[in-house]
Design a protein around this motif. Structure first.
Motif, PDB file in Angstrom:
ATOM      1  N   ARG A  38       0.769  -1.262   0.067  1.00  0.00           N
ATOM      2  CA  ARG A  38      -0.157  -0.124  -0.084  1.00  0.00           C
ATOM      3  C   ARG A  38       0.899   1.337  -0.097  1.00  0.00           C
ATOM      4  NH1 ARG A  38      -1.170   4.103   2.567  1.00  0.00           N
ATOM      5  NH2 ARG A  38       0.203   3.464   4.664  1.00  0.00           N
ATOM      6  N   ARG A  54       2.590   1.897  -3.433  1.00  0.00           N
ATOM      7  CA  ARG A  54       1.606   2.744  -4.566  1.00  0.00           C
ATOM      8  C   ARG A  54       1.139   4.111  -3.821  1.00  0.00           C
ATOM      9  NH1 ARG A  54      -4.542   0.830  -4.790  1.00  0.00           N
ATOM     10  NH2 ARG A  54      -4.394   2.199  -2.660  1.00  0.00           N
ATOM     11  N   ASP A  55       0.708   4.191  -2.776  1.00  0.00           N
ATOM     12  CA  ASP A  55      -0.007   5.484  -2.367  1.00  0.00           C
ATOM     13  C   ASP A  55       1.062   6.506  -1.856  1.00  0.00           C
ATOM     14  OD1 ASP A  55      -2.135   4.114  -2.929  1.00  0.00           O
ATOM     15  OD2 ASP A  55      -2.524   3.827  -0.549  1.00  0.00           O
ATOM     16  N   GLU A 109      -1.153  -9.077  -4.366  1.00  0.00           N
ATOM     17  CA  GLU A 109      -1.559  -8.135  -3.487  1.00  0.00           C
ATOM     18  C   GLU A 109      -1.264  -6.714  -4.423  1.00  0.00           C
ATOM     19  OE1 GLU A 109      -2.970  -5.610  -0.401  1.00  0.00           O
ATOM     20  OE2 GLU A 109      -2.777  -7.887  -0.883  1.00  0.00           O
ATOM     21  N   ARG A 139      -3.797  -4.185  -5.998  1.00  0.00           N
ATOM     22  CA  ARG A 139      -3.809  -2.877  -5.954  1.00  0.00           C
ATOM     23  C   ARG A 139      -3.319  -2.027  -7.134  1.00  0.00           C
ATOM     24  NH1 ARG A 139      -3.895  -0.787  -0.770  1.00  0.00           N
ATOM     25  NH2 ARG A 139      -3.865  -2.460   0.824  1.00  0.00           N
TER      26      ARG A 139
END
Length: 372
Positions: free
Chosen positions: A68, A71-72, A95, A99
């Protein structure tokens, strides 16, 4: 394989400087013009090995949060999932795909019989094909620097012995090359039999590879040049095959002079001592690491290469000790984050990571590209 004899891959980024392998380029085609269109893929290497201690063992929950963040917060669009263990590799790849990240799946089982390595590759390749058919964006790499990790190509029972034999210059390089060519071809056939997407291999900079076997030329790149033009000239040699070029690893350690050390930055640690200890008096510098990464990224962007994956997100077994420079193993880490133990002297201690300057610098660069 990411772990051998308690030594992680980050400590064995030997490259051409360590083994003196002959370059596999020719002047013809080397002057091919760069495209200037920017990278297509921008990512980071994420290692899923078993960990050297109970405290650094693979954790599904930790992995999901890391993906996460990649990506973010890092703003990467690609995750290079590498290491060994089919369950770890496939869970992480799934995963990343869930995403919306592009998956570069690279199983790297080593120091076991060739049959086991190829079966491990085939299982991962089948999973990659399932992801691809479900609509995920996936490339498959058959492995990394086979001469180092696959038994029987270079004499030696393990990575340590192979490195030593190469350094001594006692290796029959023509025989080594024939063995390398044979296994690389077997790996490509194995992967093609189960995966219908684009195929690659992560070669050391001066490896001689038959790139006709692959769709993407993959290079673990750890050069240092004082002038930008020298990077461009060197990288152009990989365009001679007329195929997309991916920088499958690039990075440096976290001390002054690390870029000049290239793939040997890890060598500031004396692993014969218990606990391992920093040799000499290197000066920690997150700024040096960040500058090298972003400078190289600018070069890759200017050449319009297929992709570039920074090595690496985290080296969990090289913890940062801000109060103890002699044991600050993170200085010898290529990670863009630093592992910090709650109880530094306890091998099983809980730990967390914190971003280095390199993380923030890459996040800004990746974010600008994503915005465009």
């Amino acid at each position: 394989m990411e772990k051998t004899q308690g030594i992680s891959r980050a400590r064995f980024l030997t490259g051409a400087a360590a083994v003196g392998m002959a370059a596999a380029v020719s002047p013809a085609g080397a002057a091919r013009a760069t495209t200037g269109r920017g990278l297509r893929r921008r990512g980071v290497v994420y290692t899923v090995g078993a960990g050297e201690t109970p405290g650094t063992a693979f954790s599904t929950a930790r992995m999901r949060e890391d993906v996460r963040v990649i990506r973010d917060d890092l703003h990467a669009d690609t995750l290079d999932v590498t290491g060994d263990g089919v369950e770890r590799l496939t869970a992480t790849a799934a995963e990343a795909a869930e995403r919306g990240l592009h998956v570069w799946l690279q199983p790297t089982l080593g120091d076991v019989p060739e049959r086991d390595i190829l079966e491990h590759l085939a299982e991962c390749g089948r999973f990659a094909e399932r992801l691809r058919r479900q609509g995920a964006s996936v490339d498959l790499s058959v492995g990394c620097e086979f001469w180092l990790f696959v038994p029987g190509i270079v004499p030696g029972e393990n990575v340590l012995e192979r490195i030593e034999n190469l350094r001594k210059g006692t290796v029959d390089r023509e025989l080594m090359q024939r063995r390398l060519d044979r296994f690389t071809a077997r790996a490509a056939r194995t992967a093609r039999s189960v995966f219908r997407g684009r195929l690659s291999y992560a070669a050391a900079q001066d490896d001689r590879v038959d790139w006709k076997l692959f769709d993407i030329v993959g290079v673990d790149y750890y050069s240092y040049h004082p002038r930008r033009a020298d990077y461009v000239r060197e990288l152009r040699t990989y365009l001679r095959w007329g195929k997309p070029v991916a920088i499958t690893e690039f990075g440096t350690c976290t001390f002054v002079g690390a870029p000049e050390a290239g793939g040997m930055g890890w060598d500031i640690v004396d692993y014969e001592k218990d606990p391992p200890e920093i040799k000499g008096a290197p000066v920690r510098s997150e700024r040096v690491q960040a500058a090298y990464l972003t400078d190289l990224l600018d070069v890759f962007e200017s050449m319009g290469l297929y992709g570039a994956m920074a090595f690496e997100f985290l080296t969990a077994d090289a913890p940062h000790r801000p109060d103890d420079p002699r044991h600050d193993l993170d200085m010898a880490s290529y990670g863009i984050t630093k592992a910090i133990k709650d109880h530094p002297d306890d091998p099983a201690s809980e730990w967390h990571w914190e971003p280095k300057e390199a993380f923030h610098a890459l996040a800004r660069a990746y974010g600008r590209c994503r915005g465009r």
